[in-house]
Design a protein around this motif. Structure first.
Motif, PDB file in Angstrom:
ATOM      1  N   HIS A   1      -4.583   5.853  -5.467  1.00  0.00           N
ATOM      2  CA  HIS A   1      -5.971   6.344  -5.176  1.00  0.00           C
ATOM      3  C   HIS A   1      -6.749   6.233  -6.233  1.00  0.00           C
TER       4      HIS A   1
ATOM      5  N   HIS B   1      -5.885   0.125   6.510  1.00  0.00           N
ATOM      6  CA  HIS B   1      -6.088   0.914   7.464  1.00  0.00           C
ATOM      7  C   HIS B   1      -7.461   0.576   8.346  1.00  0.00           C
TER       8      HIS B   1
ATOM      9  N   HIS C   1       0.884  -1.240   0.167  1.00  0.00           N
ATOM     10  CA  HIS C   1       0.075   0.060  -0.279  1.00  0.00           C
ATOM     11  C   HIS C   1       0.859   1.278   0.160  1.00  0.00           C
TER      12      HIS C   1
ATOM     13  N   GLU D   1      -5.543   1.468  -4.527  1.00  0.00           N
ATOM     14  CA  GLU D   1      -6.372   1.599  -3.516  1.00  0.00           C
ATOM     15  C   GLU D   1      -7.884   2.064  -3.801  1.00  0.00           C
TER      16      GLU D   1
ATOM     17  N   SER E   1     -10.679   0.672   0.911  1.00  0.00           N
ATOM     18  CA  SER E   1     -10.589   1.592   2.088  1.00  0.00           C
ATOM     19  C   SER E   1     -11.911   2.161   2.164  1.00  0.00           C
TER      20      SER E   1
ATOM     21  N   ASP F   1       1.916   2.721   3.828  1.00  0.00           N
ATOM     22  CA  ASP F   1       1.031   3.625   3.054  1.00  0.00           C
ATOM     23  C   ASP F   1       1.937   4.826   2.500  1.00  0.00           C
TER      24      ASP F   1
ATOM     25  N   HIS G   1     -12.795   5.821   3.402  1.00  0.00           N
ATOM     26  CA  HIS G   1     -12.521   6.960   3.578  1.00  0.00           C
ATOM     27  C   HIS G   1     -13.696   7.853   3.889  1.00  0.00           C
TER      28      HIS G   1
END
Ligand SMILES: [Zn+2]
Ligand SMILES: [Zn+2]
Length: 275
Positions: free
Chosen positions: A47, A163, A6, A89, A115, A235, A117
């Motif tokens: 991303h 995460h 990541h 991601e 993820s 990350d 977010h």
């Protein structure tokens, strides 16, 4: 074996264009810095919202602002001009699973990182669009966050859940629920185990206001007890953050009895001894 999957080849700013950062020279800088930390398995996971294709999935204003780049050009660059593992991601957007599946399909990822977010249209980790400040209780935000992470795991879209307790990112600057936090973790851990997905140990939390790795020790212990594989990542958004605080991460893994980490190739997972 040490991994860093990541990883972002550039900072999270619009000025960080592919022309500047998706270059063999930049990839080589990452490779060299990783090698200094003994990281052999190096991947990238840009991303998804930096790519125009993401607007077919979701049209949040934050995404509209950032979606500039061509997804196939990124994949082609990583495959043809670097020796890095190809990942992405990809945010989990509830209700848009089919659209995200369409985006992911037909591209030969080594791994897909999932993820959370956002909760609905509110952000967990940026000040803009923040979920906090509108009077929401910590209990409600934390419950909804972990329910959404559970949904992400069950969607089957992802190889790794990133995460996993990002909701804590701001530490004491935002409200925290009282008492034993394991009541929030439970539905998520059950979903990780049912889905057979790997869970990320991310050292990035040590660079954030919370000052703690993701996941917390209690959540990590639950994940390990449930038999979920662990994926190790930093990350990083700059080469200097590759392998960030890995010594601490390795101590933590030893403490919870994890001797192997997940390694990915063309979305197939195997376990290798860590260290
Ligand atoms: Zn993230
Ligand atoms: Zn990231």
């Amino acid at each position: 074996m040490l991994t860093d999957y990541h990883v972002h080849l550039r900072p999270d700013e619009r000025a960080a264009t592919p022309e500047r950062y998706f270059t063999p020279g930049n990839a080589e800088r990452y490779r060299e810095t990783a090698a200094e930390s003994g990281i052999a398995e190096l991947g990238v996971a840009e991303h998804v919202y930096r790519f125009t294709a993401a607007l077919d999935v979701w049209e949040h204003p934050f995404w509209r602002e950032y979606a500039r780049d061509d997804l196939d050009a990124y994949c082609g660059f990583v495959r043809e001009q670097t020796d890095l593992r190809l990942g992405i991601e990809a945010d989990f957007v509830p209700g848009r699973e089919d659209r995200m599946a369409n985006l992911l399909e037909g591209r030969d990822w080594d791994f897909v990182v999932g993820s959370v977010h956002f909760l609905r249209d509110r952000s967990l980790d940026t000040e803009e669009y923040s979920v906090w400040g509108a009077g929401e209780s910590a209990e409600k935000v934390w419950r909804r966050y972990f329910e959404t992470v559970a949904e992400a795991a069950r969607s089957g879209l992802y190889d790794v859940i990133a995460h996993p307790d990002l909701v804590k990112v701001w530490g004491r600057a935002t409200p925290l629920p009282d008492g034993d936090l394991r009541r929030y973790y439970e539905p998520a851990v059950e979903a990780f185990a049912d889905a057979g997905v790997a869970v990320e140990l991310s050292t990035a939390g040590w660079r954030k206001p919370v000052g703690e790795q993701y996941p917390s020790l209690a959540l990590l212990e639950m994940v390990v007890d449930a038999g979920c594989p662990i994926a190790l990542s930093s990350d990083a958004h700059v080469p200097e953050h590759l392998g960030f605080e890995y010594e601490r991460a390795l101590e933590l893994l030893e403490r919870v009895g994890v001797g192997e980490i997940a390694v990915f190739e063309r979305r197939a997972r195997r376990l290798e001894p860590v260290g």
